[in-house]
Design a protein around this motif. Structure first.
Motif, mmCIF file in Angstrom:
data_model
loop_
_atom_site.group_PDB
_atom_site.id
_atom_site.type_symbol
_atom_site.label_atom_id
_atom_site.label_comp_id
_atom_site.label_asym_id
_atom_site.label_seq_id
_atom_site.Cartn_x
_atom_site.Cartn_y
_atom_site.Cartn_z
ATOM 1 N N UNK A 21 38.232 113.605 1.098
ATOM 2 C CA UNK A 21 37.630 113.265 -0.194
ATOM 3 C C UNK A 21 37.082 114.503 -0.897
ATOM 4 N N UNK A 22 36.561 115.436 -0.117
ATOM 5 C CA UNK A 22 36.008 116.635 -0.741
ATOM 6 C C UNK A 22 37.119 117.511 -1.331
ATOM 7 N N UNK A 23 38.358 117.329 -0.798
ATOM 8 C CA UNK A 23 39.473 118.162 -1.261
ATOM 9 C C UNK A 23 40.423 117.392 -2.186
ATOM 10 N N UNK A 24 40.143 116.133 -2.435
ATOM 11 C CA UNK A 24 41.084 115.311 -3.195
ATOM 12 C C UNK A 24 42.383 115.113 -2.433
ATOM 13 N N UNK A 25 42.280 115.045 -1.122
ATOM 14 C CA UNK A 25 43.471 114.982 -0.268
ATOM 15 C C UNK A 25 43.742 113.562 0.207
ATOM 16 N N UNK A 26 44.979 113.345 0.674
ATOM 17 C CA UNK A 26 45.332 112.089 1.330
ATOM 18 C C UNK A 26 45.030 112.226 2.820
ATOM 19 N N UNK A 27 44.850 111.077 3.458
ATOM 20 C CA UNK A 27 44.551 111.056 4.888
ATOM 21 C C UNK A 27 45.780 110.586 5.666
ATOM 22 N N UNK A 28 46.086 111.301 6.753
ATOM 23 C CA UNK A 28 47.168 110.899 7.636
ATOM 24 C C UNK A 28 46.662 110.815 9.070
ATOM 25 N N UNK A 29 47.514 110.295 9.947
ATOM 26 C CA UNK A 29 47.115 110.135 11.341
ATOM 27 C C UNK A 29 48.336 110.239 12.239
ATOM 28 N N UNK A 30 48.091 110.518 13.505
ATOM 29 C CA UNK A 30 49.197 110.530 14.468
ATOM 30 C C UNK A 30 49.467 109.102 14.930
ATOM 31 N N UNK A 31 50.629 108.934 15.556
ATOM 32 C CA UNK A 31 50.956 107.628 16.108
ATOM 33 C C UNK A 31 49.956 107.246 17.194
ATOM 34 N N UNK A 32 49.532 108.239 17.973
ATOM 35 C CA UNK A 32 48.562 107.963 19.038
ATOM 36 C C UNK A 32 47.251 107.439 18.444
ATOM 37 N N UNK A 33 46.831 108.035 17.330
ATOM 38 C CA UNK A 33 45.594 107.584 16.687
ATOM 39 C C UNK A 33 45.757 106.168 16.133
ATOM 40 N N UNK A 34 46.917 105.894 15.580
ATOM 41 C CA UNK A 34 47.182 104.558 15.033
ATOM 42 C C UNK A 34 47.261 103.529 16.165
ATOM 43 N N UNK A 35 47.998 103.879 17.208
ATOM 44 C CA UNK A 35 48.176 102.930 18.316
ATOM 45 C C UNK A 35 46.861 102.639 19.042
ATOM 46 N N UNK A 36 45.938 103.595 19.016
ATOM 47 C CA UNK A 36 44.673 103.337 19.694
ATOM 48 C C UNK A 36 43.625 102.759 18.739
ATOM 49 N N UNK A 37 44.069 102.391 17.532
ATOM 50 C CA UNK A 37 43.184 101.663 16.625
ATOM 51 C C UNK A 37 42.202 102.534 15.852
ATOM 52 N N UNK A 38 42.370 103.857 15.946
ATOM 53 C CA UNK A 38 41.448 104.757 15.249
ATOM 54 C C UNK A 38 41.767 104.812 13.755
ATOM 55 N N UNK A 39 43.059 104.684 13.446
ATOM 56 C CA UNK A 39 43.492 104.780 12.042
ATOM 57 C C UNK A 39 44.452 103.635 11.736
ATOM 58 N N UNK A 40 44.455 103.151 10.471
ATOM 59 C CA UNK A 40 45.359 102.042 10.112
ATOM 60 C C UNK A 40 46.827 102.472 10.056
ATOM 61 N N UNK A 41 47.708 101.489 10.261
ATOM 62 C CA UNK A 41 49.159 101.709 10.331
ATOM 63 C C UNK A 41 49.723 102.602 9.241
ATOM 64 N N UNK A 42 49.330 102.299 7.994
ATOM 65 C CA UNK A 42 50.022 102.930 6.874
ATOM 66 C C UNK A 42 49.688 104.420 6.755
ATOM 67 N N UNK A 43 48.784 104.901 7.598
ATOM 68 C CA UNK A 43 48.464 106.330 7.562
ATOM 69 C C UNK A 43 49.317 107.143 8.528
ATOM 70 N N UNK A 44 50.115 106.462 9.333
ATOM 71 C CA UNK A 44 50.877 107.202 10.350
ATOM 72 C C UNK A 44 51.912 108.149 9.750
ATOM 73 N N UNK A 45 51.818 109.394 10.161
ATOM 74 C CA UNK A 45 52.749 110.421 9.705
ATOM 75 C C UNK A 45 53.662 110.794 10.864
ATOM 76 N N UNK A 46 54.954 110.842 10.615
ATOM 77 C CA UNK A 46 55.894 111.256 11.660
ATOM 78 C C UNK A 46 57.223 110.552 11.529
#
Lengths: 244, 273
Positions: free
Chosen positions: B180-205
């Motif tokens: 937010x401080x950089x006006x950036x988008x947020x992404x996540x790894x599959x591991x982060x998504x699969x472990x419930x840390x980040x929502x599905x639609x953020x998965x990059x790969x």
């Protein structure tokens, strides 16, 4: 309720593959082949729906050479009831695959076609939608959750979150990664599935390809990077590269 | 030959200039309301039949809808074009981006393209096209998790986090806060998504979204093959990881061995200066 699951034989998605030396295609020498992982999720989902009592028959179909029998046998081992191989060595594009699948759908009359959202070799993400269009069916792509009752209710992944859609039968569903995790099938299971029927058919006509891969190359490689020693150095380098 | 450029939102129109320039054809552009694929195709089939090329920015929505349209039109389709060789020859990634194929098309063609493959030029003015049609798919719920942040696919800066973030709250506070401080988008790894840390639609790969921002910051990401396949077209890849041997450092343009909890706040301050 009858479900038709089209599956594609693809190079093991975890194998390292390279272009052929003359760039005319992909070198698959020595590579292992698997069911396209997204299609395997579709097979697994159909089997789970059958285990729940929502589905009565699962037919898997593949289009390709006799080598695809291996993948059909595996799908039978996961729990499909019978298999159809539309046998051809022709190079097909997605519209061609959709045309041949349409013939199978018309012969088999399933209530649902369930297949992977894309194949991990060509990454086209076209065949399911094109098949639905040719059949005039409703579709739900990128399925993350499927409930089959008097209608099909599908939670599908979108660019911004999730969407729930309800479809009357017949309908087409393409499966995404999070729908399920396919079960492991040991060799005895695959051998046991040999008694299940596998029928070979010839396509009535080979559709002419409208897209053709004429060459394959490696992507431009990234120049080697460097490690920086401090956050200050990192911030300065990011600014210097004009990346902000 | 003539192009019909289809925008599903204003961002699509803004990002389409480079592709249109590369194709070099006379173009009409329309922007239309969201509707299920069968309704989309029915609404557009007649108009689209007057064009040799029908193109849209690659997204889940465009893949869903444009492939259905190509099925109705019974024409060729090229997904995820990253280059134009000629109006009937395109470059696109295959095998999760590990190779680039040149594809020749015959006749009318539907195209989805990745704007990152093309020059950044002015967007196109898209006329409203408000035709809608009945669909066999009834949308009963729409859960948009957008947080007002830029879209992953089109953001100039993407900040991604991995499993070291441990909880969804920490992920949101640390990665989300920096973004937010950089006006950036947020992404996540599959591991982060699969472990419930980040929502599905953020998965990059390979199995999630493919991104190609000007700046990709990977915080606490080891750099699995499947993650790298989704970021390698980024202009500048920055990796922050406590493990000096993490594979991400081989692919990163700039790497810093360090704890993301310390590095990100400092980096945020320094970049703001």
């Amino acid at each position: 309720m009858k479900v038709l699951v089209p599956i594609k034989r693809v190079v093991d998605p975890y194998a390292k593959v390279r272009p052929l030396a003359d760039g005319s295609g992909v070198d698959t020498t020595g590579a292992k082949f698997e069911i396209n992982p997204f299609d395997e999720i579709a097979v697994e989902e159909a089997v789970r729906q059958k285990e729940k009592g929502a589905v009565t028959e699962i037919v898997v179909v593949s289009i390709g050479s006799s080598a695809s029998e291996e993948q059909l046998r595996k799908a039978l081992a996961i729990g499909a009831d019978r298999a159809i191989l539309v046998e051809t060595d022709a190079v097909l594009d997605s519209p061609g695959v959709a045309s041949l699948l349409k013939e199978v759908v018309e012969a088999e009359q399933p209530q649902i076609v369930m297949m992977g959202k894309q194949a991990t070799d060509d990454d086209s993400n076209q065949a399911g939608q094109m098949l639905a269009a040719k059949l005039g069916w409703g579709q739900a792509t990128f399925a993350a959750k499927v409930e089959l009752g008097s209608n099909a209710t599908v939670v599908r992944e979108t660019d911004t979150g999730e969407q729930t859609v309800t479809l009357a039968y017949p309908c087409l569903i393409t499966t995404d990664l999070r729908l399920n995790e396919p079960r492991y099938v040991a060799l005895p299971g695959i051998i046991k599935a040999r008694s299940k029927p596998l029928e070979k058919r010839a396509p009535s006509v080979i559709p002419a390809a409208m897209t053709k891969v004429v060459s394959v190359e490696l992507p431009a490689s990234r120049p080697a990077g460097r490690k920086v020693a401090s956050v200050e150095e990192l911030a300065a380098a990011i600014k210097e590269r004009g990346a902000l | 030959m003539k192009l019909l450029l289809i925008a599903f939102n204003q961002s699509d129109a803004d990002q389409s200039g480079g592709f249109i320039q590369a194709l070099g054809l006379e173009a009409d552009a329309i922007i239309l309301p969201s509707q299920p694929a069968d309704a989309f195709a029915a609404s557009l089939a007649e108009k689209a039949s007057g064009y040799t090329h029908i193109a849209a920015v690659s997204s889940m929505q465009s893949k869903d809808a444009m492939a259905y349209l190509a099925g109705v039109l019974d024409c060729a389709m090229v997904t995820d074009a990253i280059g134009v060789v000629s109006p009937s020859s395109f470059k696109r990634p295959i095998f999760a981006g590990s190779m680039i194929a040149t594809v020749e098309t015959e006749g009318q063609v539907v195209i989805t393209f990745r704007p990152s493959g093309f020059a950044k030029v002015d967007g196109v003015a898209a006329a409203a096209f408000d035709t809608t049609s009945p669909s066999k798919a009834i949308v009963t719920n729409e859960a948009k998790r957008g947080t007002g942040r830029p879209d992953l696919g089109s953001a100039k800066i993407v900040v991604s986090g991995g499993r070291p973030l441990k909880t969804a709250d920490q992920f949101e506070a640390v990665i989300g806060g920096f973004a937010d401080s950089m006006g950036a988008a947020v992404g996540a790894t599959r591991a982060a998504v699969d472990s419930g840390i980040a929502p599905n639609e953020l998965q990059v790969g390979q199995t999630g979204k493919v991104v190609a921002p000007d700046l990709y910051i990977a915080a606490g990401i080891s750099g699995s093959t499947q993650h790298m396949a989704g970021i390698k077209d980024s202009k500048l890849i920055v990796a922050i990881n406590t493990d000096a041997n993490a594979p991400i450092f081989e692919a990163a343009d700039l790497g810093l061995v360090g704890d993301l909890y310390q590095v990100l706040p400092e980096l945020q301050n320094l970049l703001k200066q």
